[in-house]
Design a protein around this motif. Structure first.
Motif, PDB file in Angstrom:
ATOM      1  N   THR A 252       0.672  -1.411   0.143  1.00  0.00           N
ATOM      2  CA  THR A 252      -0.063   0.138  -0.117  1.00  0.00           C
ATOM      3  C   THR A 252       1.046   1.301  -0.274  1.00  0.00           C
ATOM      4  N   GLY A 253       2.152   1.490   0.895  1.00  0.00           N
ATOM      5  CA  GLY A 253       2.867   2.558   0.152  1.00  0.00           C
ATOM      6  C   GLY A 253       2.763   3.144   2.278  1.00  0.00           C
ATOM      7  N   LEU A 254       1.944   2.315   2.682  1.00  0.00           N
ATOM      8  CA  LEU A 254       1.695   2.980   4.211  1.00  0.00           C
ATOM      9  C   LEU A 254       1.736   2.216   4.754  1.00  0.00           C
ATOM     10  N   THR A 255       2.640   1.874   6.292  1.00  0.00           N
ATOM     11  CA  THR A 255       2.002   0.940   7.203  1.00  0.00           C
ATOM     12  C   THR A 255       0.983   0.715   8.044  1.00  0.00           C
ATOM     13  N   PRO A 256       0.387  -0.476   8.634  1.00  0.00           N
ATOM     14  CA  PRO A 256      -1.214  -0.208   8.624  1.00  0.00           C
ATOM     15  C   PRO A 256      -1.409   0.731   9.776  1.00  0.00           C
ATOM     16  N   HIS A 257      -0.868   1.567  10.919  1.00  0.00           N
ATOM     17  CA  HIS A 257      -1.793   2.367  10.814  1.00  0.00           C
ATOM     18  C   HIS A 257      -1.810   3.799  11.069  1.00  0.00           C
ATOM     19  N   ALA A 258      -0.435   4.151   9.325  1.00  0.00           N
ATOM     20  CA  ALA A 258      -0.594   4.839   8.492  1.00  0.00           C
ATOM     21  C   ALA A 258      -1.877   4.783   8.150  1.00  0.00           C
ATOM     22  N   TYR A 259      -1.892   3.811   7.287  1.00  0.00           N
ATOM     23  CA  TYR A 259      -3.215   3.361   6.482  1.00  0.00           C
ATOM     24  C   TYR A 259      -4.343   3.585   7.121  1.00  0.00           C
ATOM     25  N   LEU A 260      -4.729   2.975   8.393  1.00  0.00           N
ATOM     26  CA  LEU A 260      -5.959   3.517   9.267  1.00  0.00           C
ATOM     27  C   LEU A 260      -5.882   4.841   9.394  1.00  0.00           C
ATOM     28  N   VAL A 261      -5.167   5.075  10.402  1.00  0.00           N
ATOM     29  CA  VAL A 261      -5.155   7.026  10.082  1.00  0.00           C
ATOM     30  C   VAL A 261      -6.145   7.663   8.727  1.00  0.00           C
ATOM     31  N   ASN A 262      -5.117   7.691   7.992  1.00  0.00           N
ATOM     32  CA  ASN A 262      -5.635   7.947   6.672  1.00  0.00           C
ATOM     33  C   ASN A 262      -7.386   7.629   5.999  1.00  0.00           C
ATOM     34  N   ARG A 263      -7.457   6.188   6.464  1.00  0.00           N
ATOM     35  CA  ARG A 263      -9.152   5.726   6.436  1.00  0.00           C
ATOM     36  C   ARG A 263      -9.563   6.981   6.996  1.00  0.00           C
ATOM     37  N   ARG A 264      -9.546   7.587   8.026  1.00  0.00           N
ATOM     38  CA  ARG A 264     -10.145   7.802   9.121  1.00  0.00           C
ATOM     39  C   ARG A 264      -9.976   9.002   8.781  1.00  0.00           C
ATOM     40  N   ILE A 265      -9.117  10.180   8.050  1.00  0.00           N
ATOM     41  CA  ILE A 265      -9.108  11.425   7.750  1.00  0.00           C
ATOM     42  C   ILE A 265     -10.468  11.370   6.345  1.00  0.00           C
ATOM     43  N   GLN A 266     -10.343  10.243   5.777  1.00  0.00           N
ATOM     44  CA  GLN A 266     -11.148  10.632   4.799  1.00  0.00           C
ATOM     45  C   GLN A 266     -12.945  10.645   4.933  1.00  0.00           C
ATOM     46  N   LEU A 267     -12.619   9.225   6.399  1.00  0.00           N
ATOM     47  CA  LEU A 267     -14.444   9.065   6.300  1.00  0.00           C
ATOM     48  C   LEU A 267     -14.845  10.780   7.401  1.00  0.00           C
ATOM     49  N   GLY A 268     -13.846  11.316   8.025  1.00  0.00           N
ATOM     50  CA  GLY A 268     -14.270  12.290   8.822  1.00  0.00           C
ATOM     51  C   GLY A 268     -13.892  13.774   7.571  1.00  0.00           C
ATOM     52  N   ARG A 269     -13.011  13.679   6.900  1.00  0.00           N
ATOM     53  CA  ARG A 269     -13.610  14.326   5.766  1.00  0.00           C
ATOM     54  C   ARG A 269     -15.213  14.177   5.124  1.00  0.00           C
ATOM     55  N   ARG A 270     -15.700  13.411   4.532  1.00  0.00           N
ATOM     56  CA  ARG A 270     -17.119  13.022   4.610  1.00  0.00           C
ATOM     57  C   ARG A 270     -17.246  13.759   5.500  1.00  0.00           C
ATOM     58  N   GLU A 271     -17.536  13.519   6.593  1.00  0.00           N
ATOM     59  CA  GLU A 271     -18.286  13.981   7.678  1.00  0.00           C
ATOM     60  C   GLU A 271     -18.417  15.266   7.617  1.00  0.00           C
ATOM     61  N   LEU A 272     -17.118  15.765   7.479  1.00  0.00           N
ATOM     62  CA  LEU A 272     -17.306  17.451   7.225  1.00  0.00           C
ATOM     63  C   LEU A 272     -18.239  18.019   6.307  1.00  0.00           C
ATOM     64  N   GLN A 273     -17.979  17.396   5.256  1.00  0.00           N
ATOM     65  CA  GLN A 273     -18.894  17.621   3.583  1.00  0.00           C
ATOM     66  C   GLN A 273     -20.264  17.752   4.165  1.00  0.00           C
ATOM     67  N   ASN A 274     -20.972  17.169   5.114  1.00  0.00           N
ATOM     68  CA  ASN A 274     -22.094  16.883   5.323  1.00  0.00           C
ATOM     69  C   ASN A 274     -23.216  17.760   6.286  1.00  0.00           C
ATOM     70  N   GLY A 275     -22.006  18.723   6.724  1.00  0.00           N
ATOM     71  CA  GLY A 275     -22.029  19.681   8.030  1.00  0.00           C
ATOM     72  C   GLY A 275     -21.936  19.071   9.037  1.00  0.00           C
ATOM     73  N   ILE A 276     -21.791  18.076   9.237  1.00  0.00           N
ATOM     74  CA  ILE A 276     -21.296  17.359  11.147  1.00  0.00           C
ATOM     75  C   ILE A 276     -20.161  18.418  11.601  1.00  0.00           C
ATOM     76  N   PRO A 277     -20.551  18.864  12.719  1.00  0.00           N
ATOM     77  CA  PRO A 277     -19.529  19.509  13.940  1.00  0.00           C
ATOM     78  C   PRO A 277     -17.834  18.997  14.170  1.00  0.00           C
ATOM     79  N   ILE A 278     -16.864  19.064  13.552  1.00  0.00           N
ATOM     80  CA  ILE A 278     -16.029  19.132  14.184  1.00  0.00           C
ATOM     81  C   ILE A 278     -15.416  18.117  14.958  1.00  0.00           C
ATOM     82  N   ALA A 279     -15.807  18.484  16.192  1.00  0.00           N
ATOM     83  CA  ALA A 279     -15.557  17.436  17.563  1.00  0.00           C
ATOM     84  C   ALA A 279     -16.439  16.156  17.003  1.00  0.00           C
TER      85      ALA A 279
END
Length: 289
Positions: A217-244
């Motif tokens: 993948t080019g990433l360690t399992p942990h880095a891959y997991l964090v990358n996926r979490r950021i993509q998930l958080g990005r979608r949440e923000l797109q939908n107007g969900i508060p940052i917290a």
């Protein structure tokens, strides 16, 4: 949409009526630094001023104004300034499923299944000019929806035909165990995942698992997991969900952890990204259909 911003502040354009594309604009990228990351979307950027480095998997490219850069979904990359020299760019993120369908309907794919594009950079003033023309259309709140849709479809359709002339590069097949691990992390990205669990799923030892996963993948399992979490958080923000709330939904312990990781991988704060919400875009265009 109001595009007023300081030169060092990234601008994110989105419109709920065009959910398959998102545009980022940076006018002064000297402080815009990314950690290695990947996107679920296909991405294409235009360097509009200055120069920078583009690390795409194992290859380092020197890019400058007039160049386009292309990034396949899940391919790890970084794009960073050169010795604090000024540079500016536009980046278009395109939904992979939508682009797959566009290529299939154009007869460029034998079936509705994504195929990686074997081109990393394009240095052609005609394509660069067309890209910037399309971006200007998207950023202009006075342009009609049909006009924006037409610009996006025409540019991407013509570019896909052009790129289809390039020879297909066969990607090495990853071991099934590593594909299974990647899908497991995709499905459990908001949960706590242990290395022991991953070893049990794959049958690999801890050291071998980390090395093999990074090679795949080019990433360690942990880095891959964090990358996926950021993509998930990005979608949440797109939908107007508060940052917290977005931070917790994406699997981060708290908002500060989310903010630090988001800034490192997105080169923008969650608040900067969230300002360009779909609701803002529709209101500022007067809701024209």
């Amino acid at each position: 949409m109001n595009t007023t911003t300081t030169e060092s502040t990234p601008l994110f354009w989105r419109d709920a009526r065009l959910p398959h594309v998102e545009l980022r604009k940076v006018m002064d990228g000297r402080k815009v630094c990314y950690a290695p990351h990947s996107h679920t979307q296909w991405s294409i950027g235009a360097i509009t001023a200055g120069k920078s480095t583009f690390q795409y998997r194992d290859t380092l490219h020197q890019i400058r104004a007039g160049d386009l850069v292309l990034m396949n979904p899940e391919w790890v990359h970084t794009c960073n300034p050169v010795s604090d020299q000024p540079w500016a760019y536009l980046m278009l993120y395109v939904d992979t499923g939508w682009l797959t369908d566009l290529r299939f309907q154009a007869g460029l794919l034998p079936q509705r299944q994504w195929r990686d594009i074997p081109v990393a950079t394009v240095s052609d003033p005609v394509w660069h000019e067309r890209y910037c023309h399309m971006a200007d259309c998207l950023l202009d709140p006075q342009r009609d929806l049909l006009d924006k849709q037409t610009e996006v479809v025409e540019f991407l359709s013509d570019l896909m035909h052009e790129l289809a002339r390039q020879p297909v590069v066969a990607e090495p097949k990853a071991p099934q165990a590593l594909e299974t691990l990647a899908r497991y992390l995709d499905d459990h990205s908001a949960e706590e995942v242990s290395l022991d669990t991953l070893c049990e799923l794959s049958g690999y030892s801890a050291g071998h698992l980390i090395r093999a996963f990074r090679q795949y993948t080019g990433l360690t399992p942990h880095a891959y997991l964090v990358n996926r979490r950021i993509q998930l958080g990005r979608r949440e923000l797109q939908n107007g969900i508060p940052i917290a709330e977005a931070a917790l939904n994406a699997g981060f312990a708290d908002q500060p952890h989310f903010q630090r990781a988001f800034k490192r991988l997105m080169a923008a704060t969650p608040n900067q990204y969230r300002r360009s919400s779909p609701d803002q875009q529709v209101k500022t265009t007067g809701g024209k259909q």
